[in-house]
Design an enzyme around this catalytic site. Structure first.
Site, short mmCIF file in Angstrom:
data_model
loop_
_atom_site.label_atom_id
_atom_site.label_comp_id
_atom_site.label_asym_id
_atom_site.label_seq_id
_atom_site.Cartn_x
_atom_site.Cartn_y
_atom_site.Cartn_z
N HIS A 32 11.96 -14.93 42.14
CA HIS A 32 12.18 -14.02 41.01
C HIS A 32 12.72 -12.67 41.51
CE1 HIS A 32 8.78 -16.60 39.33
NE2 HIS A 32 9.76 -16.82 38.49
N ASP A 143 16.56 -24.23 39.92
CA ASP A 143 16.66 -24.99 38.67
C ASP A 143 18.14 -25.14 38.32
OD1 ASP A 143 13.67 -25.00 37.76
OD2 ASP A 143 14.10 -22.98 38.45
P1 AMP Z 1 10.60 -19.56 36.21
O1 AMP Z 1 9.75 -18.35 36.10
O2 AMP Z 1 10.06 -20.61 37.13
O3 AMP Z 1 11.06 -20.08 34.89
O4 AMP Z 1 11.94 -19.09 36.93
C1 AMP Z 1 12.68 -17.99 36.45
C2 AMP Z 1 13.99 -17.93 37.19
O5 AMP Z 1 13.75 -17.81 38.59
C3 AMP Z 1 14.82 -19.21 37.00
O6 AMP Z 1 16.19 -18.88 36.86
C4 AMP Z 1 14.56 -19.96 38.28
O7 AMP Z 1 15.63 -20.83 38.63
C5 AMP Z 1 14.44 -18.82 39.27
N1 AMP Z 1 13.71 -19.28 40.45
C6 AMP Z 1 12.52 -19.92 40.48
N2 AMP Z 1 12.18 -20.24 41.74
C7 AMP Z 1 13.19 -19.80 42.54
C8 AMP Z 1 13.45 -19.83 43.94
N3 AMP Z 1 12.60 -20.39 44.79
N4 AMP Z 1 14.61 -19.29 44.37
C9 AMP Z 1 15.50 -18.72 43.51
N5 AMP Z 1 15.31 -18.66 42.18
C10 AMP Z 1 14.18 -19.18 41.70
#
Ligand code: AMP
Length: 257
Positions: A32, A143
C-alpha cells in the site's frame, strides 16, 4: 491529513490540482505504501480510500475475519503524507435501495474462481472514482487481473482516469505482501513460499503453466493461468494454504504500464 467519512465531508476537502486516488481495504503494508508514494510523487492531492467492500466478497469468503486496524492505518497514512483518508461506512457506500452494478465481461483467473468478485470491485471503484474524481488511480500488480478489469471499465465507460499499476512488493523471502498473510501460521507461511517460488521457476520454462504446477511442492492450486494485461503476459496462480487464499503472479513478457 483529513480523515473523512461521508461524501459531503469528502467534497469539502477536495481542491484543484492533480489528484491521485489509492483505493484500499486497509490493514496497510509496504504494498500500500508503494502506491501512496507513487501518488505522492505524481499528484498534488492524494486521497486514500479505506473500505472493506462487502460486495466483492462471496458468501464463503473472509469478510467477517478481514483484518481491520483503523487507528494504525490512520497513523501510517499520515506518516506517508496522505492528504485525505476516506473511510466510508457500508451504509454510506450502499444506502438502502442501492441497486446499480458495474458488470464486467471477464472470465478466467479470479473471475472464474470468485463469482461476482469483479462486479463488486468494479462497482465500488466506479463509485470511488465518481466521488473523488481523481486524475490518476493507483493499483498493485499483486492483483493484476483487478487492474486489467479496471482498465476495461475506464475505457468502456469513458471515465477519463489514468491508471498506474505498480510492481508487487514482496517480503525478503519472496512472499507477496498481503493483508491476508497475518492469517498464516509459521508452518503455513513456509508452505506458502511454494507459490512465488513456483512462479519464479516457471518463468523461463517452455510451458510456464505446466512448470509452475509441477513446482508447487504439494500446494494444490485453484488455478495456474496465463493472463494478458494490456501488452503484458503474466503467469498467475491462486492457492489455499490452510484456510487462507493466496494469489500471486509474475510477468513473462512485456510491461504493466
Ligand atoms: P487491498 O487493500 O488488498 O485491496 O489492496 C489495495 C491496493 O494495494 C490494490 O491495488 C492492490 O493490488 C495493492 N497491493 C496489495 N498488495 C500489494 C503488494 N504486495 N504490492 C503492491 N501492491 C499491492
Amino acid at each position: 491529513m483529513n480523515v473523512v467519512r461521508s461524501r459531503r465531508e469528502l467534497r469539502l476537502v477536495l481542491h484543484d490540482g492533480r489528484r491521485g486516488l489509492v483505493p484500499t481495504m486497509g490493514a496497510f503494508h509496504e504494498g500500500h505504501f508503494s502506491l501512496m508514494r507513487a501518488a505522492r510523487a505524481e499528484c498534488e492531492q492524494i486521497v486514500v480510500s479505506l473500505f472493506v467492500n462487502p460486495t466483492q466478497f462471496g458468501a464463503s469468503d473472509d469478510l467477517a475475519q478481514y483484518p481491520r486496524d483503523e487507528a494504525r492505518d490512520v497513523r501510517l497514512a499520515e506518516r506517508e503524507g496522505v492528504d485525505v483518508l476516506f473511510i466510508p461506512s457500508v451504509d454510506e457506500m450502499y444506502p438502502p435501495g442501492f441497486g446499480t452494478w458495474v458488470d464486467v465481461d471477464v472470465s478466467g483467473g479470479e473471475a472464474s474462481a470468485r463469482a461476482g468478485h469483479f462486479r463488486g470491485v468494479a462497482t465500488v471503484c466506479v463509485k470511488l472514482f465518481n466521488l473523488v474524481r481523481p486524475d490518476v488511480a493507483f493499483f498493485g500488480q499483486k492483483d493484476a487481473q483487478q487492474a486489467a478489469v479496471m482498465r476495461r471499465v475506464v475505457d468502456d465507460l469513458n471515465l477519463g482516469v489514468h491508471l498506474r499499476v505498480l510492481p508487487t512488493v514482496r517480503d525478503a523471502d519472496g512472499l507477496a505482501l498481503s493483508s491476508r498473510n497475518v492469517y498464516l501460521s509459521a508452518d503455513e507461511r513456509e508452505q506458502a513460499l511454494a507459490l512465488p517460488r513456483a512462479l519464479e521457476t516457471a518463468r523461463s520454462a517452455p510451458d510456464p503453466v505446466a512448470a509452475a504446477r509441477a513446482a508447487l511442492n504439494g500446494l494444490e492450486p485453484e488455478y495456474v493461468e496465463l493472463l494478458r494485461v494490456g501488452d503484458a503476459t503474466l503467469l498467475t496462480a491462486a492457492a489455499r494454504v490452510g484456510s487462507t487464499r493466496l494469489i500471486d503472479n509474475v510477468i513473462l513478457e512485456g510491461e504493466l504500464a
